[in-house]
Design an enzyme around this catalytic site. Structure first.
Site, mmCIF file in Angstrom:
data_model
loop_
_atom_site.group_PDB
_atom_site.id
_atom_site.type_symbol
_atom_site.label_atom_id
_atom_site.label_comp_id
_atom_site.label_asym_id
_atom_site.label_seq_id
_atom_site.Cartn_x
_atom_site.Cartn_y
_atom_site.Cartn_z
ATOM 1 N N LYS A 1 39.239 39.010 48.304
ATOM 2 C CA LYS A 1 38.883 37.845 48.014
ATOM 3 C C LYS A 1 39.653 37.898 46.230
ATOM 4 C CE LYS A 1 34.554 37.872 50.235
ATOM 5 N NZ LYS A 1 33.134 37.710 50.110
ATOM 6 N N HIS B 1 38.355 37.229 40.188
ATOM 7 C CA HIS B 1 38.415 36.024 38.961
ATOM 8 C C HIS B 1 37.635 36.049 38.056
ATOM 9 C CE1 HIS B 1 34.440 34.692 40.771
ATOM 10 N NE2 HIS B 1 35.099 34.991 42.070
ATOM 11 N N HIS C 1 34.446 37.744 37.569
ATOM 12 C CA HIS C 1 34.173 39.345 37.673
ATOM 13 C C HIS C 1 34.288 39.807 36.213
ATOM 14 C CE1 HIS C 1 35.267 38.728 41.850
ATOM 15 N NE2 HIS C 1 34.338 39.462 42.038
HETATM 16 N N1 ARG Z 1 30.919 43.547 45.253
HETATM 17 C C1 ARG Z 1 29.883 42.945 44.760
HETATM 18 C C2 ARG Z 1 30.163 41.448 44.583
HETATM 19 O O1 ARG Z 1 31.374 41.299 44.104
HETATM 20 C C3 ARG Z 1 29.151 43.674 43.546
HETATM 21 C C4 ARG Z 1 28.853 45.101 43.937
HETATM 22 C C5 ARG Z 1 27.748 45.581 42.873
HETATM 23 N N2 ARG Z 1 27.229 46.428 42.860
HETATM 24 C C6 ARG Z 1 26.547 47.002 43.864
HETATM 25 N N3 ARG Z 1 26.135 48.319 44.051
HETATM 26 N N4 ARG Z 1 25.891 46.273 44.732
HETATM 27 O O2 ARG Z 1 29.274 40.791 44.780
#
Ligand code: ARG
Length: 564
Positions: free
Chosen positions: A127, A130, A133
């Site tokens: 994905k 962007h 983040h």
């Molecule tokens: N990959 C997830 C997102 O982009 C964020 C992960 C955050 N960390 C976790 N331990 N849940 O939404």
């Protein structure tokens, strides 16, 4: 100021015959709203009950009785005792404290022997990476730097979103519309294009979603072709992320993503079952959190597959056993606050006594020029494009203003990226941000480039100065005192930034410091000062400001070129 405030607090306690303890006096000390009132203020209301006197009468008595070498004079202001710090004392103190770069001012050993695990950035592979983040990436890294500055041992974890149905979608999209050569050439752009196309086509043909689910299932069962594609997608994405991290000066200690925990979940699910925490709800396994005013935490879907919280629980247990953390910090958008509250509660109910070491640090959502981000339709600003635009602008300015500058590329990167980060970290993290490109790319006024420029100015002065220390530290202008006072506040700001998980405290401090420094710079000749003690004192103040400004910028992930 912490040490100086402690001295003052002890003197206050003595002047009241211990009617207030030194600790209480310390926490009562305030910074007055404007410098004419004083540098510190002590509210006397807190003593009126113990002393049976009105606050102004107490302040009037304290003016007579209070003495402290750090304080030049005190005045009564209503119920307050206002204190003016002795600026020569203060300047000597600051000069001494900033004399070594190995033990920089503001660094501490508060966290010595303690480990902090920070989970941040964590983009979802395939994905787009962007602007949404940017928050987790720079807030997370800044919190890491802040904790390191306070002596904690820190582990930065990039919990890559490298597992889930999106890989089924990518595999379907690649087989239908993709080709190897294009992806090799265009890398992540080609992957994102496939991702966006999949969603557009699936709108018209929902059967594609079933196909994607089937491909993901094959991947879960270890189908070698799907596995190879999955690995390839991750490789390409990671290569791209790492370019951005390099620009930001970020390195992670671990890239153990979601897939890493696949085999670590069953044991936790088993424990949940053993503890009697699982309930079956419409075929799914959940933990009921009604008692805690939260919707249920989903552990297993009807088909037995695991979910986002299941994986987070397994990951937390693994990290506790691996790193023995004293604190585990998760930085995500506030949209995930409920998710974290839920699984933190589940960890507590499971009987893990370290549940209270888990900290979620949420931040506000980002919109662009007033419009919401939408990954699926491709309505996003990619971080690499955002930084590229900023770098291009800074390069153009350098070409115009300072074409003979050495390391032009490096400086253009540092200034462009610095502008974006500074802009982003200016407001408190929880506030929603409307990212207006023109403002983010502005280099005038209270911006990152202005702070970097101020830093370069300090370096240029120091490059020309001889380092002879003052025989007698001599403060002769109010701007010198104001600068020393601002520098002295750095350690407190660092502490409060850590306590509140709030990098913007440092950003705002940087603006205060730059303002104090530039006022001093314009009011006081430095290398041109005639008296040699005045000159040496000023140079030493520049050195102090330079050290603190440089460290403050590094704490919010901003690089500090020597020349701009
Ligand atoms: N990959 C997830 C997102 O982009 C964020 C992960 C955050 N960390 C976790 N331990 N849940 O939404």
């Amino acid at each position: 100021m912490i040490e100086i405030k402690k001295q003052i607090a002890a003197a206050l306690s003595a002047a009241t015959n211990d009617a207030i303890s030194a600790e209480d006096a310390f926490s009562a000390l305030e910074y007055p709203p404007s410098p004419e009132l004083g540098d510190l203020a002590f509210p006397c209301f807190r003593l009126s009950r113990a002393l049976h006197k009105a606050p102004p009468a107490i302040a009037a008595e304290l003016v007579e009785r209070f003495t402290c070498p750090a304080v030049e004079r005190t005045v009564v202001a209503g119920g307050y005792l206002n204190l003016f710090i002795d600026k020569t004392y203060l300047a000597s103190y600051i000069i001494e404290k900033t004399s070594s770069d190995d033990k920089p001012y503001g660094a501490s050993l508060d966290g010595a022997g303690k480990t902090v695990v920070l989970d941040y950035s964590s983009p979802n592979v395939a994905k787009p990476f962007h602007i949404g983040h940017l928050g987790t990436t720079v807030i997370g890294h800044s919190l890491k730097k802040l904790h390191e500055f306070a002596g904690y041992h820190c582990i930065g974890i990039n919990y890559l979103g490298d597992w889930g149905t999106q890989f089924g979608k990518m595999i379907v999209a690649y087989r239908k519309w993709g080709d190897k050569a294009t992806i090799e050439r265009e890398e992540i752009d080609a992957l994102v294009a496939l991702y966006v196309r999949f969603h557009a086509e699936a709108e018209k043909d929902p059967a594609l979603d079933d196909e994607a689910r089937a491909e993901f299932h094959k991947l879960e069962c270890g189908d070698p072709e799907n596995l190879a594609l999955w690995k390839w997608f991750i490789e390409i994405s990671l290569r791209e992320y790492k370019k951005t991290y390099k620009l930001l000066g970020i390195e992670f200690d671990s890239y153990a993503g979601e897939s890493f925990y696949t085999d670590k979940m069953p044991a936790q699910v088993e424990l949940l079952r053993k503890r009697g925490l699982l309930e079956i709800d419409d075929g799914a396994s959940i933990v009921n959190l009604e008692k805690y005013n939260m919707p249920p935490c989903l552990i297993l879907k009807r088909d037995g597959s695991t979910l986002y919280p299941t994986r987070d629980i397994a990951a937390a247990v693994y990290r506790k056993n691996t790193y023995h953390f004293d604190k585990a910090i998760y930085v995500t958008s506030a949209g995930q606050s409920l998710h974290f509250a839920q699984w933190f509660k589940v960890v507590e109910l499971m009987g893990y006594d370290w549940y209270d070491q888990l900290v979620h640090v949420p931040y506000g959502t980002v919109s662009i020029d007033g419009a919401k981000l939408a990954t699926r339709t491709g309505n996003v600003v990619l971080l690499k494009d955002l930084f590229a635009a900023a770098i291009e602008k800074s390069r153009a300015i350098i070409e115009e203003k300072n074409p003979s500058l050495e390391n032009k590329d490096e400086v253009a990167d540092a200034v462009g990226v610095g502008a974006i980060i500074f802009h982003y970290l200016m407001g408190s993290r929880i506030k929603d941000i409307n990212f207006v490109m023109e403002d983010a790319l502005s280099f005038d006024g209270n911006t990152g480039p202005y702070a970097q420029y101020t830093y370069a100015r300090t370096r240029s002065i120091l490059g020309k100065a001889d380092g002879t220390p003052a025989e007698k530290v001599t403060v002769s202008a109010p701007e010198e005192g104001a600068l020393a006072l601002c520098i002295a506040q750095f350690p407190e700001r660092v502490k409060s930034a850590i306590a509140d998980y709030e990098p913007s405290t440092i950003t705002r401090y940087i603006l205060d410091l730059c303002a104090a420094f530039n006022r001093f710079y314009h009011a006081c000749p430095i290398l041109g000062a005639e008296d040699k003690d005045v000159r040496a004192t000023r140079v030493a103040l520049v050195r102090a400001a330079s050290q603190v400004l440089g460290n403050a910028l590094h704490l919010i992930c901003i690089k500090t070129p020597e020349k701009i």
